[in-house]
Design a protein around this motif. Structure first.
Motif, mmCIF file in Angstrom:
data_model
loop_
_atom_site.group_PDB
_atom_site.id
_atom_site.type_symbol
_atom_site.label_atom_id
_atom_site.label_comp_id
_atom_site.label_asym_id
_atom_site.label_seq_id
_atom_site.Cartn_x
_atom_site.Cartn_y
_atom_site.Cartn_z
ATOM 1 N N PRO A 88 -25.849 47.030 -3.117
ATOM 2 C CA PRO A 88 -24.464 47.501 -3.174
ATOM 3 C C PRO A 88 -24.049 48.100 -1.834
ATOM 4 O O PRO A 88 -24.886 48.610 -1.069
ATOM 5 C CB PRO A 88 -24.509 48.574 -4.267
ATOM 6 N N GLU A 89 -22.768 48.045 -1.545
ATOM 7 C CA GLU A 89 -22.254 48.522 -0.255
ATOM 8 C C GLU A 89 -22.574 49.998 -0.033
ATOM 9 O O GLU A 89 -22.848 50.417 1.093
ATOM 10 C CB GLU A 89 -20.743 48.295 -0.199
ATOM 11 N N LEU A 90 -22.569 50.805 -1.085
ATOM 12 C CA LEU A 90 -22.857 52.231 -0.954
ATOM 13 C C LEU A 90 -24.264 52.458 -0.408
ATOM 14 O O LEU A 90 -24.487 53.332 0.445
ATOM 15 C CB LEU A 90 -22.699 52.925 -2.309
ATOM 16 N N ILE A 91 -25.224 51.683 -0.875
ATOM 17 C CA ILE A 91 -26.603 51.812 -0.393
ATOM 18 C C ILE A 91 -26.696 51.435 1.079
ATOM 19 O O ILE A 91 -27.312 52.138 1.882
ATOM 20 C CB ILE A 91 -27.549 50.950 -1.246
ATOM 21 N N HIS A 92 -26.077 50.327 1.438
ATOM 22 C CA HIS A 92 -26.121 49.882 2.841
ATOM 23 C C HIS A 92 -25.487 50.924 3.762
ATOM 24 O O HIS A 92 -26.024 51.240 4.835
ATOM 25 C CB HIS A 92 -25.406 48.536 2.986
ATOM 26 N N PHE B 185 -29.574 57.281 -2.426
ATOM 27 C CA PHE B 185 -30.630 56.308 -2.187
ATOM 28 C C PHE B 185 -31.489 56.703 -0.990
ATOM 29 O O PHE B 185 -32.697 56.444 -0.972
ATOM 30 C CB PHE B 185 -30.021 54.918 -1.966
ATOM 31 N N VAL B 186 -30.896 57.350 -0.015
ATOM 32 C CA VAL B 186 -31.661 57.793 1.151
ATOM 33 C C VAL B 186 -32.744 58.778 0.732
ATOM 34 O O VAL B 186 -33.890 58.720 1.207
ATOM 35 C CB VAL B 186 -30.727 58.421 2.205
ATOM 36 N N GLY B 187 -32.404 59.696 -0.182
ATOM 37 C CA GLY B 187 -33.404 60.642 -0.672
ATOM 38 C C GLY B 187 -34.540 59.936 -1.388
ATOM 39 O O GLY B 187 -35.710 60.339 -1.261
ATOM 40 N N LEU C 83 -27.864 53.959 4.237
ATOM 41 C CA LEU C 83 -29.015 53.636 5.090
ATOM 42 C C LEU C 83 -28.610 53.507 6.545
ATOM 43 O O LEU C 83 -29.364 53.892 7.447
ATOM 44 C CB LEU C 83 -29.668 52.334 4.606
ATOM 45 N N ASP C 84 -27.420 52.966 6.797
ATOM 46 C CA ASP C 84 -26.932 52.829 8.179
ATOM 47 C C ASP C 84 -26.792 54.187 8.867
ATOM 48 O O ASP C 84 -26.979 54.300 10.086
ATOM 49 C CB ASP C 84 -25.574 52.119 8.177
ATOM 50 N N ARG C 85 -26.459 55.214 8.091
ATOM 51 C CA ARG C 85 -26.248 56.533 8.688
ATOM 52 C C ARG C 85 -27.552 57.225 9.074
ATOM 53 O O ARG C 85 -27.567 58.090 9.947
ATOM 54 C CB ARG C 85 -25.471 57.427 7.713
ATOM 55 N N VAL C 86 -28.648 56.827 8.409
ATOM 56 C CA VAL C 86 -29.907 57.556 8.586
ATOM 57 C C VAL C 86 -30.974 56.736 9.314
ATOM 58 O O VAL C 86 -31.703 57.257 10.143
ATOM 59 C CB VAL C 86 -30.445 58.017 7.210
ATOM 60 N N PHE C 87 -31.037 55.462 9.008
ATOM 61 C CA PHE C 87 -32.089 54.614 9.563
ATOM 62 C C PHE C 87 -31.490 53.565 10.502
ATOM 63 O O PHE C 87 -30.301 53.272 10.449
ATOM 64 C CB PHE C 87 -32.854 53.886 8.443
ATOM 65 N N LYS C 88 -32.359 53.005 11.302
ATOM 66 C CA LYS C 88 -31.963 51.846 12.097
ATOM 67 C C LYS C 88 -32.064 50.629 11.187
ATOM 68 O O LYS C 88 -33.149 50.206 10.805
ATOM 69 C CB LYS C 88 -32.876 51.678 13.311
ATOM 70 N N THR C 89 -30.910 50.067 10.817
ATOM 71 C CA THR C 89 -30.862 49.008 9.818
ATOM 72 C C THR C 89 -30.593 47.652 10.464
ATOM 73 O O THR C 89 -29.613 47.481 11.196
ATOM 74 C CB THR C 89 -29.762 49.292 8.778
ATOM 75 N N ASN C 90 -31.469 46.700 10.175
ATOM 76 C CA ASN C 90 -31.252 45.327 10.617
ATOM 77 C C ASN C 90 -30.669 44.510 9.472
ATOM 78 O O ASN C 90 -30.979 44.761 8.303
ATOM 79 C CB ASN C 90 -32.574 44.688 11.075
ATOM 80 N N VAL C 91 -29.864 43.521 9.794
ATOM 81 C CA VAL C 91 -29.243 42.669 8.781
ATOM 82 C C VAL C 91 -29.591 41.214 9.049
ATOM 83 O O VAL C 91 -29.462 40.731 10.176
ATOM 84 C CB VAL C 91 -27.707 42.841 8.765
ATOM 85 N N GLU C 92 -30.064 40.536 7.999
ATOM 86 C CA GLU C 92 -30.339 39.094 8.065
ATOM 87 C C GLU C 92 -29.458 38.412 7.024
ATOM 88 O O GLU C 92 -29.397 38.851 5.876
ATOM 89 C CB GLU C 92 -31.813 38.798 7.765
ATOM 90 N N SER C 93 -28.782 37.338 7.421
ATOM 91 C CA SER C 93 -27.877 36.647 6.508
ATOM 92 C C SER C 93 -28.232 35.168 6.396
ATOM 93 O O SER C 93 -28.615 34.536 7.387
ATOM 94 C CB SER C 93 -26.422 36.781 6.986
ATOM 95 N N LYS D 40 -43.227 52.159 4.970
ATOM 96 C CA LYS D 40 -43.176 51.823 6.395
ATOM 97 C C LYS D 40 -42.023 50.860 6.671
ATOM 98 O O LYS D 40 -41.350 50.959 7.683
ATOM 99 C CB LYS D 40 -44.505 51.206 6.835
ATOM 100 N N ARG D 41 -41.851 49.932 5.726
ATOM 101 C CA ARG D 41 -40.741 48.979 5.841
ATOM 102 C C ARG D 41 -40.022 48.887 4.493
ATOM 103 O O ARG D 41 -40.655 48.892 3.443
ATOM 104 C CB ARG D 41 -41.245 47.589 6.261
ATOM 105 N N LEU D 42 -38.715 48.807 4.558
ATOM 106 C CA LEU D 42 -37.892 48.676 3.363
ATOM 107 C C LEU D 42 -37.080 47.393 3.488
ATOM 108 O O LEU D 42 -36.328 47.214 4.446
ATOM 109 C CB LEU D 42 -36.964 49.881 3.215
ATOM 110 N N LEU D 43 -37.236 46.489 2.507
ATOM 111 C CA LEU D 43 -36.540 45.209 2.524
ATOM 112 C C LEU D 43 -35.646 45.125 1.297
ATOM 113 O O LEU D 43 -36.137 45.135 0.162
ATOM 114 C CB LEU D 43 -37.532 44.039 2.538
#
Length: 387
Positions: free
Chosen positions: A101-105, A83-85, A108-118, A93-96
């Motif tokens: 799925p957990e694999l995607i999250h 998914f990173v590729g 993304l955590d390994r490559v981008f600065k990921t914010n989480v809203e719950s 510019k922004r990805l929401l």
């Protein structure tokens, strides 16, 4: 490329996610993928000896790329695993992302600065307990012990100390108020009740739903993520094969449900399982000590007494009468209808069956009244022939 993409992951119901998006411009992941695939399918014609002057115009960089929870099912498996590729190729510019799925999250955590809203789910408060106590008799006939046991079980959800679900087992005969009690407490909290009937799932289909199959298949974990309610109702829990019991150990213990594709943290939710077991001993023998011991309370629902059955009938008739048109009400006698039903339903303690019986009796009286006012077709024909 794409390293400056700002990623935000949203966990919660779709209606809430839509409000988080606001009115800014949107571009959806599936649209972007379809446009990319269409561009790849274009055929270029060149003539030998001539240089092509056609230049490939790169797609504009999206301001906001949005993926809904249902979109991942339409994405190929290889795109999920890389998914990173995919993100780097589209380069938003922004990805929401909504409930990925957990694999995607993890990627993304390994490559981008990921914010989480719950999403903040409705929780039980002191006011909820008061409304439940005072409104119980308006919704259910009898079951006074259920009301007191429920108040005791729900109390722990009103404290800040509780960080995991309260898990209850409702047991007893069908049609005496188990599902209605769950609906009552959910109505006080708000949100659409997440209700799953385990009798509808069998064999392989149920296994992939509970343990997770391909990312394109429906799953219990994804339904938990998409829910808007703080109440989770698992109807007919006794109908599930014992092989699936292990899937609920962690969620009952810690409030975490995990399958092959998703991981859900439930927090101080209320999980209600209903069954037709007749006693706690029967529950223990059927479920085994490992699962039996994980319920916070086992609450019995008693069969309705003859007087309670009459109360149910009276309530059902009153509700049905209110819904009738004025001319229909004029054709019926409410007290007479109740008396007739008292005699016919004295041994029927299932509220659902009582409701159907009330509908049948009222409809029968109304249709007889309607037909008695209409001319008899055979008599009308004889009169016409005689004339």
């Amino acid at each position: 490329m794409g390293s400056d993409t700002k990623v935000t992951v949203y966990y919660g119901p779709l209606s809430w996610f839509e409000t988080q998006l606001g009115n800014e411009s949107r571009r959806y992941l599936l649209d972007a993928l379809n446009e990319r695939d269409e561009a790849r399918r274009r055929i270029r014609h060149t003539v030998d000896g001539l240089e092509s002057t056609e230049e490939e115009t790169p797609a504009p960089r999206p301001d906001r790329l949005i993926a809904m929870s249902s979109d991942y099912a339409s994405v190929h498996e290889h795109a999920i695993t890389n998914f990173v590729g995919l993100v780097r190729e589209i380069n938003p510019k922004r990805l929401l992302l909504h409930n990925p799925p957990e694999l995607i999250h993890t990627q993304l955590d390994r490559v981008f600065k990921t914010n989480v809203e719950s999403f903040t789910y409705p929780v039980v408060t002191r006011d909820t307990l008061i409304k439940f106590r005072d409104g119980f008799e308006d919704h259910l006939v009898g079951q006074q012990r259920v009301r007191e046991r429920m108040l005791a079980a729900l109390y722990s959800l009103t404290t800040d100390r509780r960080a995991k679900p309260v898990v209850l087992m409702f047991y007893g005969p069908s049609g005496v108020g188990k599902t209605e009690t769950a609906q009552l407490i959910n109505g006080l909290l708000g949100g659409k009740l997440l209700r799953k009937q385990f009798s509808m799932f069998h064999s392989d289909k149920f296994a992939s739903y509970v343990f997770g199959g391909t990312h394109s298949e429906s799953s219990f974990a994804r339904d938990l993520l998409d829910r808007s309610s703080g109440v989770i109702l698992i109807d007919e829990f006794d109908k599930a094969n014992s092989v699936f019991h292990s899937a609920f150990y962690e969620v009952f213990d810690e409030g975490v449900f995990e399958d092959k594709n998703y991981r859900v943290q439930l927090g101080p939710a209320l999980i209600i399982c209903t069954s037709n077991y007749g006693s706690e001993d029967e529950i223990r023998q059927a479920l085994g000590d490992a699962l039996y011991s994980r319920f916070d309370a086992l609450i019995p629902f008693e069969p309705l007494s003859p007087d309670e059955i009459k109360q149910v009938i009276d309530r059902l008739v009153d509700v049905r009468f209110e819904a009738l048109a004025p001319d229909e009400r004029a054709a019926l006698d409410s007290d007479e209808t109740k008396s007739l039903l008292h005699a016919r339903a004295s041994s029927t303690g299932n509220v659902r069956k009582l409701g159907k019986l009330v509908d049948e009796v009222i409809s029968l009286v109304l249709v007889r009244s309607m037909l008695s006012d209409a001319p008899n077709s055979s008599n009308a024909t004889k009169t016409k022939d005689a004339a």
